[in-house]
Design an enzyme around this catalytic site. Structure first.
Site, PDB file in Angstrom:
ATOM      1  N   CYS A 134      13.518  10.928   6.725  1.00 56.62           N
ATOM      2  CA  CYS A 134      13.393  10.543   8.140  1.00 56.62           C
ATOM      3  C   CYS A 134      14.720  10.746   8.871  1.00 56.62           C
ATOM      4  O   CYS A 134      14.741  11.091  10.041  1.00 56.62           O
ATOM      5  CB  CYS A 134      12.937   9.099   8.250  1.00 56.62           C
ATOM      6  SG  CYS A 134      13.973   7.945   7.355  1.00 56.62           S
ATOM      7  N   THR A 161       0.877   7.551  13.111  1.00 56.62           N
ATOM      8  CA  THR A 161       0.276   6.404  12.415  1.00 56.62           C
ATOM      9  C   THR A 161       0.920   5.113  12.906  1.00 56.62           C
ATOM     10  O   THR A 161       0.227   4.122  13.167  1.00 56.62           O
ATOM     11  CB  THR A 161       0.488   6.519  10.880  1.00 56.62           C
ATOM     12  OG1 THR A 161       0.246   7.855  10.468  1.00 56.62           O
ATOM     13  CG2 THR A 161      -0.402   5.584  10.126  1.00 56.62           C
ATOM     14  N   GLY A 162       2.227   5.121  13.049  1.00 55.94           N
ATOM     15  CA  GLY A 162       2.946   3.922  13.491  1.00 55.94           C
ATOM     16  C   GLY A 162       2.483   3.431  14.854  1.00 55.94           C
ATOM     17  O   GLY A 162       2.296   2.228  15.063  1.00 55.94           O
ATOM     18  N   LYS A 191       0.873  -1.193   0.000  1.00 57.03           N
ATOM     19  CA  LYS A 191       0.000   0.000   0.000  1.00 57.03           C
ATOM     20  C   LYS A 191       0.896   1.223   0.000  1.00 57.03           C
ATOM     21  O   LYS A 191       1.365   1.666   1.033  1.00 57.03           O
ATOM     22  CB  LYS A 191      -0.854  -0.037   1.265  1.00 57.03           C
ATOM     23  CG  LYS A 191      -2.214   0.598   1.173  1.00 57.03           C
ATOM     24  CD  LYS A 191      -2.251   2.054   0.775  1.00 57.03           C
ATOM     25  CE  LYS A 191      -1.923   3.023   1.870  1.00 57.03           C
ATOM     26  NZ  LYS A 191      -1.812   4.409   1.388  1.00 57.03           N
ATOM     27  N   GLY A 213       6.558   5.318   7.980  1.00 52.89           N
ATOM     28  CA  GLY A 213       5.706   6.497   7.920  1.00 52.89           C
ATOM     29  C   GLY A 213       5.824   7.299   9.197  1.00 52.89           C
ATOM     30  O   GLY A 213       6.824   7.197   9.924  1.00 52.89           O
ATOM     31  N   GLY A 214       4.808   8.070   9.475  1.00 52.81           N
ATOM     32  CA  GLY A 214       4.843   8.971  10.622  1.00 52.81           C
ATOM     33  C   GLY A 214       4.649   8.242  11.953  1.00 52.81           C
ATOM     34  O   GLY A 214       4.056   7.155  11.997  1.00 52.81           O
ATOM     35  N   GLU A 254       9.195   1.835  10.937  1.00 54.50           N
ATOM     36  CA  GLU A 254      10.271   2.789  10.623  1.00 54.50           C
ATOM     37  C   GLU A 254       9.609   4.161  10.636  1.00 54.50           C
ATOM     38  O   GLU A 254       8.874   4.496   9.709  1.00 54.50           O
ATOM     39  CB  GLU A 254      10.849   2.537   9.232  1.00 54.50           C
ATOM     40  CG  GLU A 254      11.347   1.136   8.966  1.00 54.50           C
ATOM     41  CD  GLU A 254      12.711   0.885   9.551  1.00 54.50           C
ATOM     42  OE1 GLU A 254      13.314   1.828  10.102  1.00 54.50           O
ATOM     43  OE2 GLU A 254      13.164  -0.267   9.468  1.00 54.50           O
ATOM     44  N   GLU A 281       9.630  16.615  14.807  1.00 57.70           N
ATOM     45  CA  GLU A 281      10.070  16.430  13.421  1.00 57.70           C
ATOM     46  C   GLU A 281       9.326  17.414  12.523  1.00 57.70           C
ATOM     47  O   GLU A 281       8.100  17.473  12.539  1.00 57.70           O
ATOM     48  CB  GLU A 281       9.765  15.001  12.968  1.00 57.70           C
ATOM     49  CG  GLU A 281      10.240  14.741  11.555  1.00 57.70           C
ATOM     50  CD  GLU A 281       9.863  13.350  11.051  1.00 57.70           C
ATOM     51  OE1 GLU A 281       8.689  12.974  11.169  1.00 57.70           O
ATOM     52  OE2 GLU A 281      10.761  12.665  10.537  1.00 57.70           O
TER      53      GLU A 281
END
Ligand code: NDP
Length: 501
Positions: free
Chosen positions: A289, A237-238, A180, A233-234, A255, A390
């Site tokens: 990142c 969300t992680g 995805k 991703g962020g 990650e 970040e």
């Protein structure tokens, strides 16, 4: 670069080995240099994802794939690597159109994907199973088996590299995968699907489903037939996906983001340090990142060093991602630029001083694009929001430090733990710092260099789990212990002697 407009995918998604119209909401990919549209197409729906998972399950269990020996699986990976290599121009074109990154960088990313597939092909055919030390009258072994159907959810900043780092070891390990990609950069993953299909991978073993994260991404995490997820991703969300995976007792690697410190000592080669720092924060317009976004400079050289850094930053060439010599390209889109600009405003509100940048560049060539000048901010403490969070854009904060204990404490006083850069000629000190700083990757007198053979990942809010390296294969497998009796005797507990009726 020659005209590659024809190279853009045609808007169908790769579902269970076939090219189909997606059943989900429309997705638009745009070129952030001038805002022109690359493509609008229908993304995947939850129902599409259900079908992809069912097809992946069947393809993975099919003896045509399941029973392949590792060196036979490796052949597919070598073919995919050759396919990517033969299509580097197309891939870099599509990725630069999709993300706004310079073509120099997207060529390098495509090259790294070639290396990733070749590396995991080699790991696949050379990974040994183990006869464990015998401690009883049984032969004992540790073996590894595929998980089955696995999922990858990837972000928009370096899609071909993120995709390859997940797909190559997952296939090498014998799995089927549903990917995805991010809705902001869906096109290059579809190009990868085309190359994989041409490599002859059994139908259904890979689906590539651009689509809503909340719908398609979430289904991958929730679905009972998906046995592992690799997410990049962020952090927000992680965390959420990690909780869902935990409830399902499913392994997940995360990650996530970073706020990586770069440290410059008074004995550093300043020219090398400045080149590395500029590359570390301003390449990819800071949308990386591992961007070195917090710079600590030893107080004795702080003013002079920062002055030289600002002067070098002002010389960076902003422009069209396809123009030769461009160093800083536009950001992914106007929406993301607005979020970075809000951080810059926040820095001023916190009492920060903008040493350079902080605004959009002037000139007709920049007007329609999502451009932002490379920005350096001073005068804030390490606990200011600008230094803690970040920003994911071309924004560097500079802070002074006094000694080793002080810089270790400041570096580690942040929830992220992804990367770190150290610039000094004192190697023992560099090594001590490399061990003391909480980060998944440390660079000494260099920055943002990568090798597929070296593990990558973060700690704390930067995530959990590692990709790459020989061990990068094993996370996509289940480990099993096997005991094979060597005595031929009944277990004494049963009180049966041999030959007894
Ligand atoms: P997001 O977390 O917003 O999105 C990442 C992926 O997750 C996208 O494919 C997105 O889909 C999907 N997604 C979003 N919400 C859900 C959900 N509820 N369930 C399942 N999937 C979901 O991150 P960004 O795309 O904005 O990427 C930037 C972030 O990625 C930065 O924080 C950066 O630091 C991090 N990153 C980390 C790297 C690392 O290796 N540590 C490397 C590169 C980036 P959709 O696009 O449809 O929303």
């Amino acid at each position: 670069m020659k005209d590659m407009t024809h190279a853009l995918p045609d808007g169908r998604i790769f579902l269970a080995g076939r090219w189909e119209e997606g059943g989900g909401a429309p997705i638009t990919s745009s070129f952030s240099h001038d805002g022109s549209e690359n493509l609008t197409f229908n993304g995947a729906s939850r129902e599409d994802a259900e079908r992809a998972i069912a097809a992946a399950k069947a393809a993975q269990a099919d003896p045509a794939w399941r029973d392949l020996l590792p060196h036979e699986r490796a052949k597919y990976l070598y073919r995919i690597a050759d396919g990517i290599e033969a299509n580097i121009d197309r891939i870099s074109y599509i990725q630069s159109r999709d993300t706004g990154k310079t073509v120099t960088e997207t060529r390098a990313l495509a090259g790294s994907a070639v290396g990733t597939f070749r590396y995991f092909a080699a790991v696949c055919e050379t990974a040994d199973e183990t006869l464990t030390t015998q401690r009883a009258t049984a032969l004992t072994a540790s073996v590894h088996e595929p998980i089955g159907v696995v999922g990858a959810i990837t972000p928009w900043n370096s899609p071909i590299a993120s995709d390859a780092q997940k797909l190559a070891p997952a296939l090498a390990a014998g799995n089927a995968m549903v990917m995805k990609p991010s809705s902001w950069s869906p096109l290059v993953s579809l190009e990868l699907a085309r190359i994989v299909a041409e490599a002859g991978l059994p139908e259904g073993l890979l689906s590539v489903l651009p689509g809503s994260g909340r719908e398609v991404g979430n289904l991958l995490v929730e679905h009972p037939d998906v046995g592992r997820i690799a997410f990049t991703g962020g952090t927000a969300t992680g965390r959420m996906l990690g909780e869902q995976a935990g409830r399902k007792l499913m392994p997940i690697s995360l990650e996530l983001g970073g706020k990586s410190p770069t440290i410059v000592w008074d004995d550093a080669d300043q020219e090398l340090a400045i080149a590395g720092i500029l590359f570390g924060i301003f390449s990819s317009s800071g949308q990386s990142c591992i961007a070195g976004s917090r710079l600590f400079v030893q107080r004795s050289i702080f003013n002079g060093f920062v002055e030289k850094l600002v002067a070098a930053t002002r010389r960076l060439k902003l422009g069209d991602p396809f123009a030769p010599g461009t160093q800083v390209a536009p950001m992914i889109n106007h929406e993301h630029r607005a979020s970075v600009e809000a951080y810059i405003k926040g820095a001023l509100d916190e009492g920060g001083e903008i040493l350079c940048g902080g605004k959009r560049p002037e000139g007709a060539e920049y007007e329609a694009g999502a451009y932002l000048e490379p920005t350096i901010i001073a005068g804030l403490a390490n606990d200011a929001k600008t230094c803690r969070e970040e920003i994911f854009g071309p924004v560097l904060v500079v802070l002074p430090f006094d000694d080793e204990a002080n810089v270790v404490a400041q570096s580690n006083d942040n929830e992220y733990g992804l990367a770190c850069g150290i610039w000094t000629r004192d190697f023992p000190r560099a090594w001590r710092l490399a061990r003391a700083i909480r980060a998944g990757t440390v660079w000494i007198n260099t920055y943002k260099q990568f090798s597929i053979s070296t593990p990558f990942g973060g700690d704390g809010a930067s995530g959990m789990g590692r990709e790459k390296g020989r061990e990068g294969l094993r996370v996509w497998q289940r480990q099993k212990g096997i005991y094979a009796d060597l005595t031929g005797q009944p277990h004494p507990w049963a009180g049966i002697t041999t030959g007894q009726e």
